[in-house]
Design a protein around this motif. Sequence first.
Motif, mmCIF file in Angstrom:
data_model
loop_
_atom_site.group_PDB
_atom_site.id
_atom_site.type_symbol
_atom_site.label_atom_id
_atom_site.label_comp_id
_atom_site.label_asym_id
_atom_site.label_seq_id
_atom_site.Cartn_x
_atom_site.Cartn_y
_atom_site.Cartn_z
ATOM 1 N N GLU A 1 0.862 -1.256 0.209
ATOM 2 C CA GLU A 1 0.017 -0.043 0.123
ATOM 3 C C GLU A 1 0.856 1.468 0.043
ATOM 4 O OE1 GLU A 1 0.047 -2.257 2.476
ATOM 5 O OE2 GLU A 1 -1.671 -2.782 3.614
ATOM 6 N N GLU B 1 0.782 4.395 -2.824
ATOM 7 C CA GLU B 1 0.927 5.661 -2.661
ATOM 8 C C GLU B 1 1.629 6.487 -3.249
ATOM 9 O OE1 GLU B 1 -1.219 5.630 2.090
ATOM 10 O OE2 GLU B 1 0.817 6.669 1.536
ATOM 11 N N LEU B 2 3.157 5.930 -3.190
ATOM 12 C CA LEU B 2 4.304 6.810 -3.623
ATOM 13 C C LEU B 2 4.439 6.824 -5.185
ATOM 14 C CD1 LEU B 2 7.052 5.543 -1.124
ATOM 15 C CD2 LEU B 2 6.081 7.711 -1.319
ATOM 16 N N VAL C 1 2.118 -4.429 -8.222
ATOM 17 C CA VAL C 1 1.659 -5.560 -8.279
ATOM 18 C C VAL C 1 2.511 -6.611 -7.216
ATOM 19 C CG1 VAL C 1 0.912 -7.870 -9.252
ATOM 20 C CG2 VAL C 1 0.865 -5.735 -10.399
ATOM 21 N N LEU D 1 -1.834 -4.428 -17.196
ATOM 22 C CA LEU D 1 -2.118 -3.210 -16.566
ATOM 23 C C LEU D 1 -1.502 -2.001 -17.492
ATOM 24 C CD1 LEU D 1 -1.997 -3.850 -12.794
ATOM 25 C CD2 LEU D 1 -4.142 -3.835 -14.157
ATOM 26 N N LEU E 1 -3.999 1.132 -17.387
ATOM 27 C CA LEU E 1 -4.325 1.450 -16.122
ATOM 28 C C LEU E 1 -3.510 1.465 -14.887
ATOM 29 C CD1 LEU E 1 -7.185 -1.513 -16.392
ATOM 30 C CD2 LEU E 1 -7.695 0.903 -16.343
ATOM 31 N N SER E 2 -3.653 2.514 -13.986
ATOM 32 C CA SER E 2 -2.993 2.318 -12.846
ATOM 33 C C SER E 2 -3.639 2.855 -11.687
ATOM 34 C CB SER E 2 -1.614 3.493 -13.024
ATOM 35 O OG SER E 2 -0.740 3.390 -11.805
ATOM 36 N N THR E 3 -2.933 2.810 -10.306
ATOM 37 C CA THR E 3 -3.422 3.043 -9.369
ATOM 38 C C THR E 3 -4.284 4.242 -9.092
ATOM 39 O OG1 THR E 3 -1.486 1.934 -8.241
ATOM 40 C CG2 THR E 3 -2.972 3.147 -6.649
ATOM 41 N N SER E 4 -5.446 3.789 -8.361
ATOM 42 C CA SER E 4 -6.648 4.897 -8.138
ATOM 43 C C SER E 4 -5.941 5.928 -7.223
ATOM 44 C CB SER E 4 -8.013 4.318 -7.849
ATOM 45 O OG SER E 4 -8.830 5.527 -7.462
ATOM 46 N N VAL F 1 -7.662 8.491 -5.691
ATOM 47 C CA VAL F 1 -8.902 9.267 -4.988
ATOM 48 C C VAL F 1 -9.047 9.060 -3.585
ATOM 49 C CG1 VAL F 1 -10.456 9.371 -7.122
ATOM 50 C CG2 VAL F 1 -10.605 7.564 -5.623
ATOM 51 N N THR G 1 -7.507 5.853 -0.785
ATOM 52 C CA THR G 1 -6.605 5.220 0.051
ATOM 53 C C THR G 1 -5.104 5.111 -0.644
ATOM 54 O OG1 THR G 1 -8.511 3.373 0.120
ATOM 55 C CG2 THR G 1 -6.222 2.947 1.016
ATOM 56 N N TYR G 2 -5.015 5.434 -1.770
ATOM 57 C CA TYR G 2 -3.677 5.260 -2.243
ATOM 58 C C TYR G 2 -3.175 6.649 -2.815
ATOM 59 C CZ TYR G 2 -4.261 0.451 -1.589
ATOM 60 O OH TYR G 2 -4.881 -0.775 -1.010
ATOM 61 N N ALA G 3 -3.804 7.863 -2.317
ATOM 62 C CA ALA G 3 -3.455 9.025 -2.849
ATOM 63 C C ALA G 3 -1.990 9.379 -2.352
ATOM 64 C CB ALA G 3 -4.302 10.042 -2.187
ATOM 65 N N THR G 4 -1.541 10.106 -3.473
ATOM 66 C CA THR G 4 -0.132 10.725 -2.973
ATOM 67 C C THR G 4 0.066 11.500 -1.498
ATOM 68 O OG1 THR G 4 0.086 11.224 -5.594
ATOM 69 C CG2 THR G 4 1.731 12.207 -4.058
#
Lengths: 242, 242, 242, 242, 242, 242
Positions: F82, F86-87, F93, F212, F217-220, F222, F224-227
Motif C-alpha cells: 500500500e 501511494e508513492l 503488483v 495493466l 490502467l494504474s492505481t486510483s 482518489v 486510499t492510495y492518494a499521493t
Amino acid sequence: MRILVVNVNTTESITQAIAQQAQAVAAPGTEIIGLTPHFGADSVEGNFESYLAAIAVMDRVMSYDQPFDAVIQAGYGEHGREGLQELLNVPVVDITDAGASTAMFLGHAYSVVTTLDRTVPLIEDRLKLSGLFDRCASVRASGLAVLELEQDPQRAVEAIVQQAELAVSQDKAEVICLGCGGMAGLDEQIRQRTGVPVVDGVTAAVTIAESLVRLGLSTSKVRTYATPRPKTIIGWPGRFGR
Amino acid sequence: MRILVVNVNTTESITQAIAQQAQAVAAPGTEIIGLTPHFGADSVEGNFESYLAAIAVMDRVMSYDQPFDAVIQAGYGEHGREGLQELLNVPVVDITDAGASTAMFLGHAYSVVTTLDRTVPLIEDRLKLSGLFDRCASVRASGLAVLELEQDPQRAVEAIVQQAELAVSQDKAEVICLGCGGMAGLDEQIRQRTGVPVVDGVTAAVTIAESLVRLGLSTSKVRTYATPRPKTIIGWPGRFGR
Amino acid sequence: MRILVVNVNTTESITQAIAQQAQAVAAPGTEIIGLTPHFGADSVEGNFESYLAAIAVMDRVMSYDQPFDAVIQAGYGEHGREGLQELLNVPVVDITDAGASTAMFLGHAYSVVTTLDRTVPLIEDRLKLSGLFDRCASVRASGLAVLELEQDPQRAVEAIVQQAELAVSQDKAEVICLGCGGMAGLDEQIRQRTGVPVVDGVTAAVTIAESLVRLGLSTSKVRTYATPRPKTIIGWPGRFGR
Amino acid sequence: MRILVVNVNTTESITQAIAQQAQAVAAPGTEIIGLTPHFGADSVEGNFESYLAAIAVMDRVMSYDQPFDAVIQAGYGEHGREGLQELLNVPVVDITDAGASTAMFLGHAYSVVTTLDRTVPLIEDRLKLSGLFDRCASVRASGLAVLELEQDPQRAVEAIVQQAELAVSQDKAEVICLGCGGMAGLDEQIRQRTGVPVVDGVTAAVTIAESLVRLGLSTSKVRTYATPRPKTIIGWPGRFGR
Amino acid sequence: MRILVVNVNTTESITQAIAQQAQAVAAPGTEIIGLTPHFGADSVEGNFESYLAAIAVMDRVMSYDQPFDAVIQAGYGEHGREGLQELLNVPVVDITDAGASTAMFLGHAYSVVTTLDRTVPLIEDRLKLSGLFDRCASVRASGLAVLELEQDPQRAVEAIVQQAELAVSQDKAEVICLGCGGMAGLDEQIRQRTGVPVVDGVTAAVTIAESLVRLGLSTSKVRTYATPRPKTIIGWPGRFGR
Amino acid sequence: MRILVVNVNTTESITQAIAQQAQAVAAPGTEIIGLTPHFGADSVEGNFESYLAAIAVMDRVMSYDQPFDAVIQAGYGEHGREGLQELLNVPVVDITDAGASTAMFLGHAYSVVTTLDRTVPLIEDRLKLSGLFDRCASVRASGLAVLELEQDPQRAVEAIVQQAELAVSQDKAEVICLGCGGMAGLDEQIRQRTGVPVVDGVTAAVTIAESLVRLGLSTSKVRTYATPRPKTIIGWPGRFGR
C-alpha cells in the motif's frame, strides 16, 4: 494464439463491437474470434435469458471447428462459466471475474455499473461465488437496457458517469468496472469524466487469457471442473449429444 | 392443489420414485405430477449437465399444458431455480433449499450427504447463494453416482450412513440432509442407523410448496425474479421462442 | 394434531389474536392452543423482558398437562427457543425463524418491519444465530410499541407500510416479514399496499410445525439440544424444580 | 470500588472459589462481593439452565441492597448479559467476553477449553454475538462436567491440558481461554504445562471492570441497552415486579 | 510498573499530550514514559508514513535503555504492532485495538471518528485483522488533519461531534471511539455533547496494559509473534542490525 | 516497457533468480530490472523483518533513477504494498495478490504452500485484506526456511509437493500457489508431481503488470492510495526525507 470471445446475446452487432475492442488490446500474434450464439435472446437481462445463454455459449464454443487457446465469456454476471470450464481443456475467462480481479489491483474498493436494476443481484451473486466480492463497494444500475447502450452511446456514458460518481462519493469506490459486455469501448470517456480508473471486463479478459496461455496454465481438472463423465444425453440436437 | 415435481435427470424411473415419495407425504387433495425433462443427461453430476438440466426443466414446465399451483425442482445443488422463478407466478421450491431450511429447524448445524465428490462444490455454492450455508457443518460425498443409488439402494444406505456418522462425530452436524433427489425414500433407514433426524429434500419441498400455496404466498416480482422483459429469442425450437 | 402457540407477552388479548390467526391457516384436523405465560411483562420490548419471557414460556409449556405435537414461540426476536428445544421432544418453531425462512423462498432478499428501534438488534442477533441473516436486507422499526399495534391497527398498518416501502426502495428487499407476533392479521393489507409478498411469522410457523410433524421430524438430541442432565434445581416454584 | 461477581450456578462453593480468585487480582481498594443466585441449577450446562440462570442472576443483582460500581457475570457462554446491561447503569462484564477480549491482545488466535461438548455451541454463539469470534481458533470440550472440575482439580488440569495442546498444535491457537467460571485458579498450572498464555475469564473481568470504572465509562443507553420501559409485570415474586 | 507510550508522529508536543493523558488515568505506581520516534513524519496520515512509523516505533523502543513492563503504540490504525510483539517479551497494546475492545463492553455497536478520509481504510483494515470489526458500525472522518487537531481543539471537538452524531443516528453506533492519538483529552467534551460513551484509545490502552501486567500475561511466542530468528541484517544504522 | 521486480530479502542471489524467472515469461519488449533492498534481513520470515523490508523496498524503488512502467514486490505475504501504491503513479503488483488472483481463474479453491509455519498468519492476513481469501482452501508451511530453498532446491520440491498433495486431498484445493518469491522456477516440477496447476506469483505478477500497462490502467488516487500529503520527515537519510 487464438482466443474465442463469445457474446451472450444473439445480437451480432454487439459481438462485432466486443471483438473489435478485444482485438484492439490483444498482443501481436493474438487472433480474436468473435462468436455469436446460435440461439437465445437478443439481449440477456435476467436469469431465464442468462441460463439459456449459458447453454448457447457452450453450444457455440463446442461447435467451433478450429483449434483455439482460450475462451472469453463476454457477459457480465451471467451463468455458465463453470460449464465451459468442465467441457474445455483451455483456460476460460469470464469478463465478470476479469473486471473485478483487475480492479482489485488498482484500488482498495471497486464498484460495478451495469444496465438494469434487475441484473444487479445476478452480478453480486456471480462475484460472491467467484470470491471477488469482499472489496466490491457496490453494484449500481444505470437504468439503460443492453440494446439502449448500443443505440445511444452518449446517453449511456452520461448514465454510467452519474452512477460512477455516486459510487465514488457515497460507496467509497476507487475503481469502476463496466458491468456489461455492451459497454466495451466506453471506458476512456468515463475515466476522463470521473477521474478514477475504469476497467472494461472484455479488454481485461483478453490480457488475462493471454497471460494464462503464456504461463502454460489452464483449468484444474481434479474436482469441480473435471471433464464430464460419459453420459447418455437425449433430445439435444447440438454438439452435446454424444 | 396440483404440484409439479420436475426431475433434473432424464431417467424416467427416478422421476417415478421421486413422485411416489412426494405423493406419500402430500396432504389430502394435493396432486403430485412427476415430470421428466425432454432433453438432457440421464444423470446430472456436474455443471455442464446441470446447466443443460436448468433449461430442460424450464422447457418441461413451460410445455406442461394444465394449470398447476407450485413447482418443485427435484435436483440437489443444481442450477436453474431463479429462471423458473422469473417465468412463473406460482411458488418454486428447490429441494436443496427445502432440505437445508427444514434441517435448520431441527438442529444447530446440518450436513449434506450427496453422491460424487465433484458435486460438492455445486451444492455448497447453491446453499451460499440461498443464504442457507451458515449452519452447514459440511457437504460430504458418498462416492456413489446417481444411477448407482438406484441400482443398489442397500449399498447406497451403507455409503450414506458412513458419511453421515462422520458428519455427526467430526463435523458436529446434528441433522443430515439427503443430497440427491435419487435418495428419496432412504431417509427412514438412515435415521434409524445414525440416530439423528434425516431430511429428504423432496418430501420437505412438498410440505413447503403446499404451505406457500395455503398461505397465498408466491415469488416476489419487484426485482430479481420479475417476469422476463419481452425479447426476440431466436433459434430455440421449444416454448421459450415467443 | 395439537399445536401450542405460546405468546411471549402476558397480555391475554394478544394471545387470542395470535391463536385466531394460527387457527385460520391450520390444516383440517389441527387444533391450535393459545397459551399466555403465567408471569412476565404485558409487552416484551427488550432483553430483560425477553429473558423473563423465555423462562415464562418454558414454564407455561411445561405446565400444560395435555399431549401436544409441536410448539410455536410467538415472539419476534425473543430469547428462549433453544431452551424449549432441550426440554421437549416435539418440534419447536420460533416465529422469527419461520418468517425469515419462508421469506427466503419468495425473493432474493427480505426485510423485517418490527415495533420499536430498541428491538432491532435483538431481531438481528436472533437471525444471525439462526443462520438466516445473509439475505436479510434490513430490520426496520415502525416506531410503534407492541400495545399500540393492538390499540390502533390502522395506524400500525400505515407505519408498517411506510417502512416496508423504504425497505423495498432503499434496502432492496423483495419480501417483508412482519416483525412482531402482535402484527398477526395485518399481512394482507400491507401486501396490497406495497405490492410485495408479506410473511406473517405466526401463520408461517403453523405450516412449518405441521409439516415437521407430518414428516415425522423433530429436534435432534445429539448435542446442542440434548435433554438437560439431571440437576438439583433450587428455589424455583414451578415445574422446572424436579 | 465494589464489584459484584455473580455465579451462574447455585453451588455456593463455586461462588466462593470465584470470589477468591477475583479478590486475589483486584487492585487495592477494590472490594469483591461474590453472589450466588437464589434459584436455579447447581451447575449450568445447557440452554434451559442457562436461561434460568440469566433471570436468577438479574434477580440476585437487583435484590442486592448496597451500592456497587460494576457487575461481573461469572458464567462462560451463558445467556443474560444484555438484560443486566439494560437494568443497570454501572458496567457489566461477562467473563466470556473478558476472556476472549484479553486473549486477543496476546496472540493471533485463541481457543477456549470448556466443560461438556453440549456447551460448545452456546459459547460459540455468545462469542459470535459479542463480535469476538473472528480470531477464535476453536472451542474444545474437556469432557468434564462443572461439578467434576471442583471435585477433582488435578483431573481437570489433565483434561484441559490435553485439549489445550490439541488447540495449539491442530487449531493453531496461540492463547487458551478457560471456558468455565469453575476453572478459576487453574490458569497457572495450565500455562506451565502448555507454554502458552492462559486467560482466566474471571480475573480478566475484574481488571476490565476496574478499568471501565476508573475511566468513567459505562453501558450506552441510547438503543440496545436502554433502561426497560415501564411495564406491568405480573406473577413474578421478586424484584422485577414493580 | 513502567509503561512506554510511543507516539507514531515525530511531533514532540503530541507525545507530551498523549503521555499526560496516559499518566492521568494510570494507577498509583505506574510510570508513563512518552517516547517520540527518532525519524519519520511530523504527522502520520497514510500508508507510506505509517510504514515508516512502524519501523521508527520499533527503533525507538529497542533503543530505550531502561527496563519497562509494557508498550503502547499510540497511533490509530497504524502499521507495526505485530513487529513490536515479535521483538518484545512484554505486552504490546495498540490504541486501535484498545479503543475498539473497550467500546465493545459498552454498547452493541461502535463507530470510530478519525481525522482525514484517507485514513479510514487503514483503520478498517487494522480492525479487521485484529478481529474487532464485526460490531464496528462505521469509521468516519472529521476532515481535520492530525496537526489541525492540535492547533484548534475546539474546532476539532465540533467536527468530531458532528460525525459522532451521524454515527449514532444513521449508523446505529452506541459508543464512539476517538480515532487518533492526537484526540487524547477530548473525550469528556464529546461525551457531554453526544450523550454516548466516548472511548479514548490512549487511556483505554493504559488500563489494558496495566491489567495484562498485573495478570502476568504477555504475548504468546508459539507462532505468529515468536522472537525473530537470527538473521544477517545489513545497512541499518540502528538497533536492529545485530 | 520496464518493470522493476524488487526482492524483499537482501540476498542478491535470490534477486537474480527472481529476475531471471520474470524475464523468462516477459513479453518481447519488456525489460525486467531486479532490485535488492539497500538494507534489511537476508531473508524475511516474520513481521519485524517484513516491516523493515516494506520500507527498504520503498527506499530502493524511490532511489532508482531511471523511468519505469510498473513495480512488482516479490515477497509472499509481506507488508508494504500500500505504501508503494501511494508513492508511485505506475501500477504496483504484489506477488501474493498476483498468485492468488491467477489461481482463482484456474480452480474453485486454491492453497498456498510457503516456507515456515510462522509466516502462515502473515500470508492469510495479506490475502484477507486483499479480498482474495474467500476461495483459499489453506495456507500450508513446507517447514523450510527461505535460504534453505535456495541451498537445496530438490529438498524444497519434495517438501512443497508433500504439502501440496495434502492441500489437494484434505483441504480440497484445486490449484497450488507457491508462497515464496524464492520458490520461483519450481512450479513446473511441482505441477508434474501433483497433477494440479501451480502458480508462481512472480511470473503471474509479470503478466499482470504488463497487462495493466497495456490497458493504460494504474492505481486510483482518489482515496486510499492518494499521493502522500507534504510532510516534514525528519531523521531519515534516504529518499523519503524531502
